[in-house]
Design a protein around this motif. Structure first.
Motif, PDB file in Angstrom:
ATOM      1  N   PRO A 178       9.511 -24.576  48.325  1.00  0.00           N
ATOM      2  CA  PRO A 178       9.410 -24.160  46.931  1.00  0.00           C
ATOM      3  C   PRO A 178       8.554 -22.921  46.771  1.00  0.00           C
ATOM      4  O   PRO A 178       8.460 -22.372  45.677  1.00  0.00           O
ATOM      5  CB  PRO A 178       8.758 -25.359  46.255  1.00  0.00           C
ATOM      6  CG  PRO A 178       8.136 -26.157  47.334  1.00  0.00           C
ATOM      7  CD  PRO A 178       8.679 -25.706  48.638  1.00  0.00           C
ATOM      8  N   HIS A 233      11.847 -15.853  36.770  1.00  0.00           N
ATOM      9  CA  HIS A 233      10.520 -16.468  36.847  1.00  0.00           C
ATOM     10  C   HIS A 233       9.991 -16.747  35.453  1.00  0.00           C
ATOM     11  O   HIS A 233      10.172 -15.978  34.534  1.00  0.00           O
ATOM     12  CB  HIS A 233       9.541 -15.546  37.561  1.00  0.00           C
ATOM     13  CG  HIS A 233       9.741 -15.586  39.037  1.00  0.00           C
ATOM     14  ND1 HIS A 233       9.327 -16.633  39.802  1.00  0.00           N
ATOM     15  CD2 HIS A 233      10.343 -14.706  39.866  1.00  0.00           C
ATOM     16  CE1 HIS A 233       9.646 -16.404  41.058  1.00  0.00           C
ATOM     17  NE2 HIS A 233      10.271 -15.234  41.122  1.00  0.00           N
ATOM     18  N   PRO A 246       5.230 -24.990  42.256  1.00  0.00           N
ATOM     19  CA  PRO A 246       5.247 -23.536  42.271  1.00  0.00           C
ATOM     20  C   PRO A 246       4.116 -22.991  43.136  1.00  0.00           C
ATOM     21  O   PRO A 246       2.976 -23.384  42.975  1.00  0.00           O
ATOM     22  CB  PRO A 246       5.057 -23.151  40.800  1.00  0.00           C
ATOM     23  CG  PRO A 246       4.645 -24.392  40.106  1.00  0.00           C
ATOM     24  CD  PRO A 246       5.111 -25.546  40.912  1.00  0.00           C
ATOM     25  N   VAL A 292       6.447 -22.885  36.560  1.00  0.00           N
ATOM     26  CA  VAL A 292       5.478 -21.863  36.936  1.00  0.00           C
ATOM     27  C   VAL A 292       4.141 -22.563  37.102  1.00  0.00           C
ATOM     28  O   VAL A 292       3.910 -23.603  36.515  1.00  0.00           O
ATOM     29  CB  VAL A 292       5.358 -20.777  35.847  1.00  0.00           C
ATOM     30  CG1 VAL A 292       6.665 -20.038  35.714  1.00  0.00           C
ATOM     31  CG2 VAL A 292       4.923 -21.372  34.531  1.00  0.00           C
ATOM     32  N   GLU A 302      12.618 -22.892  35.842  1.00  0.00           N
ATOM     33  CA  GLU A 302      11.782 -22.973  37.018  1.00  0.00           C
ATOM     34  C   GLU A 302      10.366 -23.225  36.584  1.00  0.00           C
ATOM     35  O   GLU A 302       9.900 -22.682  35.592  1.00  0.00           O
ATOM     36  CB  GLU A 302      11.811 -21.622  37.719  1.00  0.00           C
ATOM     37  CG  GLU A 302      12.624 -21.637  38.963  1.00  0.00           C
ATOM     38  CD  GLU A 302      12.773 -20.227  39.429  1.00  0.00           C
ATOM     39  OE1 GLU A 302      11.738 -19.630  39.768  1.00  0.00           O
ATOM     40  OE2 GLU A 302      13.906 -19.713  39.388  1.00  0.00           O
ATOM     41  N   ASP A 329       5.410 -12.583  37.909  1.00  0.00           N
ATOM     42  CA  ASP A 329       5.095 -13.983  37.806  1.00  0.00           C
ATOM     43  C   ASP A 329       3.614 -14.167  37.594  1.00  0.00           C
ATOM     44  O   ASP A 329       3.164 -14.916  36.765  1.00  0.00           O
ATOM     45  CB  ASP A 329       5.528 -14.659  39.103  1.00  0.00           C
ATOM     46  CG  ASP A 329       5.356 -16.145  38.982  1.00  0.00           C
ATOM     47  OD1 ASP A 329       5.422 -16.625  37.841  1.00  0.00           O
ATOM     48  OD2 ASP A 329       5.164 -16.795  40.011  1.00  0.00           O
ATOM     49  N   PRO A 357      10.205 -17.540  46.203  1.00  0.00           N
ATOM     50  CA  PRO A 357      10.522 -17.301  44.801  1.00  0.00           C
ATOM     51  C   PRO A 357      12.004 -17.534  44.542  1.00  0.00           C
ATOM     52  O   PRO A 357      12.847 -17.250  45.401  1.00  0.00           O
ATOM     53  CB  PRO A 357      10.131 -15.841  44.597  1.00  0.00           C
ATOM     54  CG  PRO A 357       9.935 -15.268  45.946  1.00  0.00           C
ATOM     55  CD  PRO A 357       9.772 -16.383  46.922  1.00  0.00           C
TER      56      PRO A 357
END
Ligand code: HEM
Ligand code: FES
Lengths: 432, 535
Positions: free
Chosen positions: A7, A112, B247, B476, B474, A30, A10
């Protein structure tokens, strides 16, 4: 149990964005995204697009075939979904809205930070007054701790230890004393210390090949230096001496007991002629126990005095009780079914059985008058008194041993044949 | 956020710095100290369960020491003359009398006795929950098998220690438990009688047994526990904690808080919280009121008395066991032997071997640092559920008399339900759990492929209705990620981290995996190519 997709890379295989080069630009995005600005924007985008879509249903006729129609939604859409069927011109499944421009547009370029709002900075980070407030709150909890400690000390010394309140007050005060400190410390770490996570690299534990080879060589050389490989006599006597010395542990183990088992488990304190005596020293006579009654009895050993008179010495110490405790039950006449050879072991409906459970040694203490069953409270073995205390249910597999009793001229009950004719209580290896 | 160049050497040190330097001159501590204070621990609520076990052990040590100051582990019989009126004039052992004194005539005696007992219950309980967490997330996989083995040892010793503890006061309950223990020892083939005699110094109840049990309880087992806990923590420290995928988290990094200051303060606070909870329990919730049971008397038993919870499963297995006793060739293997010696032996052995069995059957010889979700490993999760259900049937059966009484069920029915349940419930648990896991996996796959349902229904021009799906966002990270080390030392420093990799390089690697910062000229960390690591 395969390895996970890493994970850390990216952009895992989500729709779109997957092929965004993992370049520094996006990563920086990000990271900055955390700080608030781009992510907030992304979020607004997504919100607005839901409303837009709700109000204006999309014309999906443009959606099929990975053509130019799709790319209207965003540059990353078409590229992100390049699987076989599409290339052949088959329309994608219609509910698969990742192919629909509107939906896909919710994802910000780069893939992201979309959809998830990173935590905004805490009030304490940006507002000096909020920080002061948090500080005061934490200080409050620390003071609570002091109050608790003082309360504990006062209760301990001034309180009356015989009063009901004593222990609850001590416990609550101690709880306050340590709990106040605990709450304060956790708030302190959460509210006042920086909100950030450190990243640390793990290292492999396996050493390099040279490293291993060198160590192995060192060990081999060292072992060769000892001569153990070359000199068999040295090796054998060393091993022999070590083994003999190791065998020495048996000695302290055996020293753990001065009492060898011998036949001890086969015997109890009952002897021929011992009277049946209750816990409080009463010798049992015929008629003392009513029909259906039950009494726990112990041996009172006959002692012949200097003048030839016989007195009886009750034995109710822990050691004796542990194996000699006996149940005296008076059954209604005529219902007992004595075993072969035991017809004269009872007298006038009085039967005596060991109270020590044949399963694991608990006292069998519950007697059901109607069914004449004895129940052991430890693992619920049931014994049928009428049938020689046979084990009829539960984990016990042996009957309770029976003690032969009789009555003397004065009506006192005594052990007719002496001790039980089999070991009482739990079984053991040497028991046949 | 950057790793700064090394700071200046302070010329006029404060007393703390002076002390630091004095120690360093003697032991050369700086690199090690920095490395350990900067150690990163990941953050997840489930990682705190093990901490609860650790902290309740510390509370056990503290309160246990207090109890030793007043407890007299002696079998000598005395006539009680304390302030608990109902037992005045009763003959009892000094052990029981001194426990009464602790409870009624010692300042803060009862509260510490009760905290000690509660802490024992929580200690074993948290070990079990911790074990389940480790099991269901696959945290025991290579390279952490040794810590799993130590953990199993801790569980067994914790149960033994608790049993020894509640057998000390020599009340009716503890004596009954000891009697059964003696019978179990006696049931071992060949050596049983000797084992029991050596343990109790003679035929039960033995001669001066309590001093012996006392040494076991306050020296022998706690000593081993302490050593094993030390090894457990040392290995954890050395190997670094596992973490859930998330993440920025990879197999090759740890993301979390540094030991100093956040992790230390949080953990310290959490210790205080555990202590506070135990103090409240000890003060407000009565436990093991030995004065109500009376002194031990082998001819008496209190009905419906229950052992501490962690013994319950053995009680249950003993109750469910059919009366199978082997007799022949002049010898007996008693029925108690199977459910109390063989069964736990098998259970704990299987538990200990599980990591190796799993590696054997899956062929997985790789090292793992990221945890798995239970649903992602359906077979393991199902095996776990199967074991839990097996344990629970035994445990519930340990109280089957109480249940039978409470719900007016016949005891025979309860026993048979337990016997049958023990055979049919675990396979059902296995099948259901496996199905559930696979179902959850399919759902995950569907979300990954189709996205999350939005609840928005649209009509297509063709007249068909479809529901909109939104791609799964996704995740973060919710905190900014920073490198472990605040300052970068030049790699040539010689006194680096001892793994042949410069501090700066590690920082550089940590950074490059996840985010990139402004390149500052002169910061060596960023000149290191991230790919030059040897693996
Ligand atoms: C893992 C560690 C431990 C466990 C699980 C444990 C468990 C127990 C339990 C359940 C009792 C019965 C308490 C009661 O009467 O209600 C007990 C009693 C006792 N424990 Fe521990 N204990 C542990 C460690 C220690 C240590 C380290 C000490 C001393 C250094 C200690 C000293 C005592 C004493 C003196 C008693 C008897 C006093 C009494 O019963 O009132 N224990 N223990
Ligand atoms: S001790 Fe009586 S049933 Fe187990």
């Amino acid at each position: 149990m395969s390895d996970q997709t890493d994970p850390g890379e990216p952009g895992p295989a989500g729709a779109g964005g997957g092929d965004q080069p993992a370049g520094s630009a996006s990563e920086r995005m990000d990271y900055l995204g955390y700080q608030g600005e781009p992510a907030d924007k992304a979020d607004q985008d997504s919100m607005s697009s839901i409303f837009k879509r709700a109000k204006h249903p999309v014309d999906t006729s443009g959606a099929p075939a990975g053509g130019s129609g799709v790319s209207a939604g965003g540059p990353d859409v078409a590229a992100g979904t390049s699987d076989g069927p599409e290339a052949l011109g088959t329309p994608p499944h219609q509910t698969d809205s990742s192919r629909i421009p509107e939906t896909t547009a919710m994802r910000p370029a780069g893939g992201h930070g979309g959809g998830v709002t990173p935590r905004p900075p805490r009030a304490e980070d940006v507002d000096r007054r909020a920080e002061r407030r948090a500080e005061r709150l934490i200080a409050f909890w620390f003071m609570i701790s002091v109050v608790g400690t003082v309360g504990f000390v006062i209760t301990n010394f001034v309180g009356d230890k015989h009063k009901q309140y004593y222990t609850p007050c001590l416990g609550s005060a101690l709880g306050m004393a340590v709990g106040g400190l605990g709450i304060g410390m956790i708030l302190w770490a959460k509210r006042l210390m920086p909100h950030e996570q450190a990243v640390q690299e793990r290292h492999e534990f396996t050493s390099s090949k040279e490293e291993i080879a060198t160590t192995e060589a060192e060990l081999t050389a060292g072992f060769a230096d000892t001569g153990l490989a070359r000199l068999p006599l040295l090796r054998r006597t060393l091993l022999g001496a070590g083994t003999v010395l190791g065998g020495l542990v048996v000695v302290p183990l055996l020293n753990l007991t001065n009492a060898k088992p011998g036949k001890k488990l086969d015997h109890t304190s009952w002897v021929k002629g011992a009277r049946l005596v209750t816990e409080d020293g009463r010798f049992i006579k015929l008629g003392d126990v009513s029909i259906g009654g039950i009494e726990t009895v112990f041996p009172a050993l006959p002692v012949t005095g200097a003048d030839g008179t016989v007195s009886y010495e009750p034995r109710t110490d822990v050691q004796t009780k542990a194996d000699s405790t006996t149940l005296l039950i008076r059954l209604p006449p005529g219902i007992d079914r004595p075993r072969k050879g035991r017809e004269d072991w009872s007298i006038d409906g009085h039967v005596a059985y060991s109270k020590i459970c044949s399963h694991a040694g608990c006292p069998v203490s519950l007697y059901e008058q109607q069914t004449h069953h004895l129940l052991c409270p430890c693992h619920q073995s049931v014994f049928d008194v009428l049938d020689g205390c046979r084990a009829i249910f539960g984990p016990a597999s042996r009957s309770l041993p029976q003690l032969a009793i009789a009555a003397d001229a004065n009506g006192f009950l005594y052990a007719r044949n002496g001790d039980y004719d089999e070991p009482v209580g739990a079984a053991f290896w040497e028991r046949s | 956020m950057t790793t700064a160049p090394p700071p200046e050497f302070v010329k006029r040190p404060t007393p703390v710095r002076k002390a630091n330097r004095a120690i360093d001159e003697r032991f050369g501590t700086q690199a090690g100290l920095r490395r350990n204070l900067n150690k990163v621990f990941p953050d997840h609520w489930s990682f705190m369960i093990g901490e609860i076990a650790l902290y309740s052990f510390i509370v056990l040590l503290l309160t246990g020491i207090y109890l030793t100051l007043f407890f007299d582990p002696s079998n000598t019989e005395v006539i009680y003359n304390g302030s608990y009126v109902p037992l005045k004039g009763v003959e009892m052992s000094r052990a029981y009398a001194s426990t009464l004194d602790i409870s009624f005539d010692t300042r803060a005696g009862l509260v510490f006795r009760q905290i000690h007992h509660w802490a024992a219950l929580v200690f074993v309980g948290s070990i079990v929950v911790h074990l389940l967490r480790v099991f269901f997330t696959g945290a025991y996989r290579k390279p952490r098998e040794v810590n799993w083995l130590i953990g199993v040892g801790l569980l067994v010793l914790g149960i033994l220690e608790g049993f020894a503890g509640y057998s000390l006061p020599d009340d009716l309950l503890s004596g009954t438990g000891l009697r059964i223990a003696a019978s179990i020892a006696q049931s071992i083939p060949i050596i049983g009688t000797w084992a029991s005699f050596m343990l109790f110094n003679g035929e039960f109840p033995g001669a001066n047994f309590l001093p012996r049990l006392y040494v076991i309880h306050i020296l022998l087992v706690p000593g081993i526990l302490l050593a094993l806990i030390g090894a457990h923590m040392g290995i954890l420290w050395h190997q670094k904690h596992t973490d859930f995928p998330g993440p920025g988290k990879t197999e090759h990094n740890v993301v979390g808080h540094r030991v100093f200051p956040i992790f230390a303060v949080k953990s310290g606070g959490f210790f205080m919280m555990v202590f506070a909870m135990l103090a409240l329990l000890g003060g407000l919730a009565q436990i093991n009121p030995i004065w109500m049971f009376g002194p031990y008397d082998p001819s008496k038993v209190s009905s419906a008395s229950q052992p501490d919870w962690y013994i319950g499963f053995l009680d249950g297995s003993t109750r469910l066991m059919p009366p199978w006793e082997f007799r022949g060739l002049g010898h007996t293997v008693p029925a108690v032997f199977w459910p109390t010696a063989v069964l736990p032996g098998i259970l704990f052995t299987l538990l200990a071997l599980y990591p190796f069995l799993e590696a054997r059957f899956t062929g997985d010889t790789k090292s793992h640092n990221l945890l798995q979700r239970p649903r992602d490993t359906p077979v393991r999760t199902a095996l776990g559920a199967m074991s839990i259900s097996f344990y629970l049937v035994l445990w519930i059966s340990g109280g089957n008399d109480v249940i039978a009484k409470t719900f007016s069920i016949s005891l025979n029915a309860m026993t048979w339900a337990g016997r049958i349940g023990l055979i049919i419930v675990p396979p059902i648990a296995y099948a259901v759990t496996k199905k559930l896991c696979i179902g959850l996996q399919e759902k995950d796959a569907e979300i990954a492929h189709h996205g999350i349902e939005t609840g928005i229904i649209r009509q297509l021009p063709s007249g068909e209705f479809v529901e909109d799906h939104r791609p799964k966002p996704e995740l973060v990270p919710d905190h900014p990620h920073v490198p472990t080390d605040r300052y970068a030392l030049p790699s040539a420093n010689g006194h680096d981290d001892g793994h042949g990799k410069g501090l700066a390089r590690r920082a550089g690697k940590a950074v490059s995996g996840f985010f990139v910062e402004e390149k500052e000229p002169g910061t060596p960390g960023h000149d290191t190519p991230a790919g030059s690591e040897k693996h």
